[in-house]
Enzyme design. Structure first.
Site, PDB file in Angstrom:
ATOM      1  CG  HIS A   1      -5.651  -2.503  -1.031  1.00 18.21           C
ATOM      2  ND1 HIS A   1      -4.587  -3.048  -0.347  1.00 18.21           N
ATOM      3  CD2 HIS A   1      -5.429  -1.163  -1.033  1.00 18.21           C
ATOM      4  CE1 HIS A   1      -3.784  -2.075   0.067  1.00 18.21           C
ATOM      5  NE2 HIS A   1      -4.256  -0.926  -0.358  1.00 18.21           N
ATOM      6  CD  GLU A   2      -6.556   1.107  -3.927  1.00 16.68           C
ATOM      7  OE1 GLU A   2      -6.665   2.126  -3.207  1.00 16.68           O
ATOM      8  OE2 GLU A   2      -5.476   0.524  -4.086  1.00 16.68           O
TER       9      GLU A   2
ATOM     10  CB  CYS B   1      -0.885  -0.008   1.241  1.00 16.23           C
ATOM     11  SG  CYS B   1      -1.985   1.412   1.356  1.00 16.23           S
TER      12      CYS B   1
ATOM     13  CG  HIS C   1      -7.286   2.892   1.196  1.00 14.54           C
ATOM     14  ND1 HIS C   1      -6.399   3.142   2.216  1.00 14.54           N
ATOM     15  CD2 HIS C   1      -6.583   2.169   0.280  1.00 14.54           C
ATOM     16  CE1 HIS C   1      -5.218   2.604   1.938  1.00 14.54           C
ATOM     17  NE2 HIS C   1      -5.305   2.003   0.772  1.00 14.54           N
TER      18      HIS C   1
HETATM   19 NI    NI Z   1      -3.649   1.086  -0.145  1.00  7.85          NI
END
Ligand code: NI
Length: 182
Positions: A147-148, A105, A151
């Site tokens: 993953h995104e 990341c 966030h």
């Molecule tokens: Ni990330």
């Protein structure tokens, strides 16, 4: 626009639940996306989320434009993911299949960890003009989106690692690979 500095783990902004975008096709939204694109490209990221550059809105971008070549140097073995701007994403995980895979990341520079992710999912949302996006994806594409999207809910991948033996420095785990200090 500009390459922005990426916030690193520990910054409070990375832990917030981001706010949905209400107006599309605005100069502000286009400016944000240009900044995200410039920053992701500069850092060779597989994706980036608006909170990582300090804007707590539900906007992510990921993948690569064909003109950039189909492979990310940070993830050379990964399948190509088409360049996508995704605003206000909604993910629906499909089935029970979960796969472990290495992740890094931009907000956790120099590190890698093994993270379990659903193998298949459906995602919906909008591009920056308000056009609907609706896709069924699997594998690395599904991993990047999970993953995104995390966030946007204040979740960083180390929080999802099941076995911390598989969390550490990129150049220790992968000494023979030219992995950048991402
Ligand atoms: Ni990330």
């Amino acid at each position: 626009m500009a390459v922005k500095s990426v916030l690193r783990m520990g910054e409070p902004c990375l832990l917030l639940k981001a706010t949905p975008v209400e107006k599309f096709d605005t100069p502000e939204l286009h400016g944000l996306i240009q900044d995200l694109q410039d920053t992701m490209q500069y850092m060779n990221g597989a994706g980036i989320a608006a909170p990582q550059i300090g804007t707590s809105l539900r906007v992510i971008i990921f993948g690569q434009k064909e003109s950039d070549g189909s492979k990310n140097p940070r993830y050379p073995d990964a399948d190509a993911v088409p360049y996508t701007v995704l605003v206000n994403p909604v993910l629906t995980l499909i089935g029970e299949d979960v796969e472990d895979g290495w992740e890094g990341c931009l907000s956790v520079p120099g590190m890698r960890g093994v993270v379990p992710r659903h193998l298949r999912l459906h995602y919906a949302g909008f591009d920056q003009y308000g056009n609907k996006i609706d896709r069924l994806v699997s594998g690395f594409h599904a991993r990047v989106v999970q993953h995104e999207n995390d966030h946007l809910d204040g979740i960083l991948y180390p929080m999802r690692i099941r076995d911390l033996k598989y969390f550490g420095y990129s150049d220790v785990f992968f000494p023979n690979q030219d992995i950048q200090d991402d």
